[in-house]
Scaffold this active site. Structure first.
Site, PDB file in Angstrom:
ATOM      1  N   HIS A  66      -8.459   3.006  -0.334  1.00 11.56           N
ATOM      2  CA  HIS A  66      -7.251   3.905  -0.762  1.00 11.56           C
ATOM      3  C   HIS A  66      -6.704   2.991  -1.305  1.00 11.56           C
ATOM      4  O   HIS A  66      -5.228   1.743  -0.350  1.00 11.56           O
ATOM      5  CB  HIS A  66      -6.774   4.020   0.656  1.00 11.56           C
ATOM      6  CG  HIS A  66      -7.389   5.484   0.728  1.00 11.56           C
ATOM      7  ND1 HIS A  66      -8.140   4.489   1.562  1.00 11.56           N
ATOM      8  CD2 HIS A  66      -7.525   6.481   0.766  1.00 11.56           C
ATOM      9  CE1 HIS A  66      -9.105   6.108   2.399  1.00 11.56           C
ATOM     10  NE2 HIS A  66      -7.850   7.086   1.570  1.00 11.56           N
ATOM     11  N   ASP A 121     -11.186  10.092  -3.845  1.00 11.95           N
ATOM     12  CA  ASP A 121     -10.700  10.618  -2.479  1.00 11.95           C
ATOM     13  C   ASP A 121     -11.301   9.088  -2.432  1.00 11.95           C
ATOM     14  O   ASP A 121     -12.959   9.032  -2.203  1.00 11.95           O
ATOM     15  CB  ASP A 121     -10.766  11.628  -1.931  1.00 11.95           C
ATOM     16  CG  ASP A 121     -10.230  11.639  -0.571  1.00 11.95           C
ATOM     17  OD1 ASP A 121     -10.226  10.597  -0.007  1.00 11.95           O
ATOM     18  OD2 ASP A 121     -10.888  13.122  -0.164  1.00 11.95           O
ATOM     19  N   GLY A 122     -10.407   8.537  -1.489  1.00 12.38           N
ATOM     20  CA  GLY A 122     -10.693   7.008  -0.745  1.00 12.38           C
ATOM     21  C   GLY A 122     -12.369   7.697   0.029  1.00 12.38           C
ATOM     22  O   GLY A 122     -12.904   6.852   0.610  1.00 12.38           O
ATOM     23  N   HIS A 141      -2.969  -8.583   5.211  1.00 11.45           N
ATOM     24  CA  HIS A 141      -3.640  -9.303   4.115  1.00 11.45           C
ATOM     25  C   HIS A 141      -4.252 -10.278   4.615  1.00 11.45           C
ATOM     26  O   HIS A 141      -4.418 -11.833   4.381  1.00 11.45           O
ATOM     27  CB  HIS A 141      -2.535  -9.163   2.761  1.00 11.45           C
ATOM     28  CG  HIS A 141      -2.592  -7.870   2.168  1.00 11.45           C
ATOM     29  ND1 HIS A 141      -1.092  -7.438   1.691  1.00 11.45           N
ATOM     30  CD2 HIS A 141      -3.369  -7.273   2.093  1.00 11.45           C
ATOM     31  CE1 HIS A 141      -1.530  -6.058   1.617  1.00 11.45           C
ATOM     32  NE2 HIS A 141      -2.933  -5.921   1.326  1.00 11.45           N
ATOM     33  N   SER A 159      -3.905  -4.284  -1.782  1.00 11.09           N
ATOM     34  CA  SER A 159      -4.853  -5.603  -1.386  1.00 11.09           C
ATOM     35  C   SER A 159      -6.111  -5.785  -2.835  1.00 11.09           C
ATOM     36  O   SER A 159      -6.841  -6.336  -1.739  1.00 11.09           O
ATOM     37  CB  SER A 159      -5.814  -3.998  -0.237  1.00 11.09           C
ATOM     38  OG  SER A 159      -5.535  -3.159  -0.378  1.00 11.09           O
ATOM     39  N   ASP A 164      -7.895   2.041   4.483  1.00 10.63           N
ATOM     40  CA  ASP A 164      -6.425   2.025   3.973  1.00 10.63           C
ATOM     41  C   ASP A 164      -5.483   3.426   3.663  1.00 10.63           C
ATOM     42  O   ASP A 164      -5.147   3.268   2.816  1.00 10.63           O
ATOM     43  CB  ASP A 164      -5.991   0.416   3.493  1.00 10.63           C
ATOM     44  CG  ASP A 164      -3.609   0.357   3.942  1.00 10.63           C
ATOM     45  OD1 ASP A 164      -3.262   0.917   4.589  1.00 10.63           O
ATOM     46  OD2 ASP A 164      -3.434  -0.445   3.123  1.00 10.63           O
ATOM     47  N   GLU A 213      -8.779   5.548  -5.887  1.00  8.03           N
ATOM     48  CA  GLU A 213      -6.852   5.842  -5.532  1.00  8.03           C
ATOM     49  C   GLU A 213      -6.903   7.143  -6.244  1.00  8.03           C
ATOM     50  O   GLU A 213      -7.814   7.582  -7.455  1.00  8.03           O
ATOM     51  CB  GLU A 213      -5.884   4.919  -6.168  1.00  8.03           C
ATOM     52  CG  GLU A 213      -4.911   5.187  -5.970  1.00  8.03           C
ATOM     53  CD  GLU A 213      -4.325   5.898  -4.619  1.00  8.03           C
ATOM     54  OE1 GLU A 213      -3.698   7.015  -4.347  1.00  8.03           O
ATOM     55  OE2 GLU A 213      -5.001   4.972  -3.929  1.00  8.03           O
TER      56      GLU A 213
END
Length: 289
Positions: free
Chosen positions: A41, A145-146, A18, A102, A166, A120
């Site tokens: 994600h 699904d990311g 971050h 994030s 991520d 997500e």
């Protein structure tokens, strides 16, 4: 590996990720044109450090809590200030209760013309994400699904922005999916910024990832890694890394100041270390300790 955001909220890995994210967003804001962040994600978005999961993990004590207690040299303090301001805005003075994921970090940087897509797949995390980010017209949350977002949402209409990948690393193939997903997205949006996070428990997986990335034909790939312990315990998260594609030109210099400081502050028993080098481009530049 099972990297669940709630257990690791505020950990050394979050601090590193971050802090770097805030530096990238700082540069995106320098131009008036809008940008878009795609968080593939996203997790729950915001975490209660008093929750059962956060207490069981307890990793924030050795992450954000330790950073907040440290005495920082002015150059490092200046670089960390935007990140620490986000933390401070979510908590009462002198009391650390919440930690942003994030998406919440990114939201703090959005201007009226900027957008955020937060994806997500896990239902409980998605419900929390949608609740934490609701009511903001600049933000769209997607229960999906990311990895699919790398295909569906790239390139963004704004043509400026960042793709943050991520994943939870719950499946053995996630390291390979990082390189495959980046390759597919980069073919569609070669000028975009990409930040890919990965865990480090040992060297085989990160080193194999680096080899695959070098073969993709991408012109600029910067690798930044932070380890907080020797890689002698394969069952423990000993470090993490970021793959940065098309990074802002000053980011390497900034990370060369941030990484040694974070390694010294967050390393277990003074065993912190870092790596900063170019996998592709900027030949000859390398820094590690």
């Amino acid at each position: 590996m099972n990297y669940r955001h709630a257990f690791h909220a505020g950990s050394f890995a979050d601090v590193f990720k971050h802090a770097a994210l805030c530096r990238i967003l700082h540069y995106l804001r320098e131009k008036p044109a809008g940008f878009r962040i795609i968080d593939t994600h996203a997790g729950a978005g915001l975490y209660d450090l008093g929750s059962d999961e956060a207490r069981r993990g307890g990793e924030w004590h050795d992450g954000i809590e330790r950073l907040l207690a440290a005495k920082l040299d002015k150059p490092v303090a200046d670089l960390l200030a935007p990140y620490l301001e986000v933390i401070g805005a979510l908590n009462e003075p002198g009391r650390l209760k919440h930690y942003p994921g994030s998406p919440a970090v990114a939201r703090a940087w959005l201007r009226p013309q900027d957008k955020l897509i937060a994806c997500e797949l896990e239902p409980k995390a998605y419900r929390a994400l949608a609740r934490h980010l609701r009511g903001d017209a600049r933000i769209k949350t997607l229960e999906m699904d990311g990895w699919a977002a790398l295909k569906a949402d790239v390139p963004p209409p704004e043509r400026r922005g960042l793709v943050l990948v991520d994943p939870p690393f719950e499946e053995d193939g996630d390291f390979a999916r990082l390189s495959h997903g980046l390759a597919a997205a980069h073919r569609k949006w070669a000028t975009g910024l990409y930040a890919l996070w990965y865990p480090i428990k040992g060297r085989p997986e990160p080193d194999a990832l680096a080899k695959r990335l070098r073969r993709l034909g991408i012109s600029k790939i910067l690798r930044a890694e932070l380890t907080v312990a020797p890689l002698s315990d394969p069952d423990r998260l000993n470090g993490c890394g970021l793959i940065l594609v098309n990074p802002p030109w000053r980011l390497e210099t900034e990370l060369s100041k941030l990484l040694p400081a974070l390694a010294a502050i967050l390393g277990r028993q003074s065993k912190g270390a870092f790596r900063l080098d170019w996998l592709v481009g900027e030949a000859g530049k390398r820094s590690a300790r």
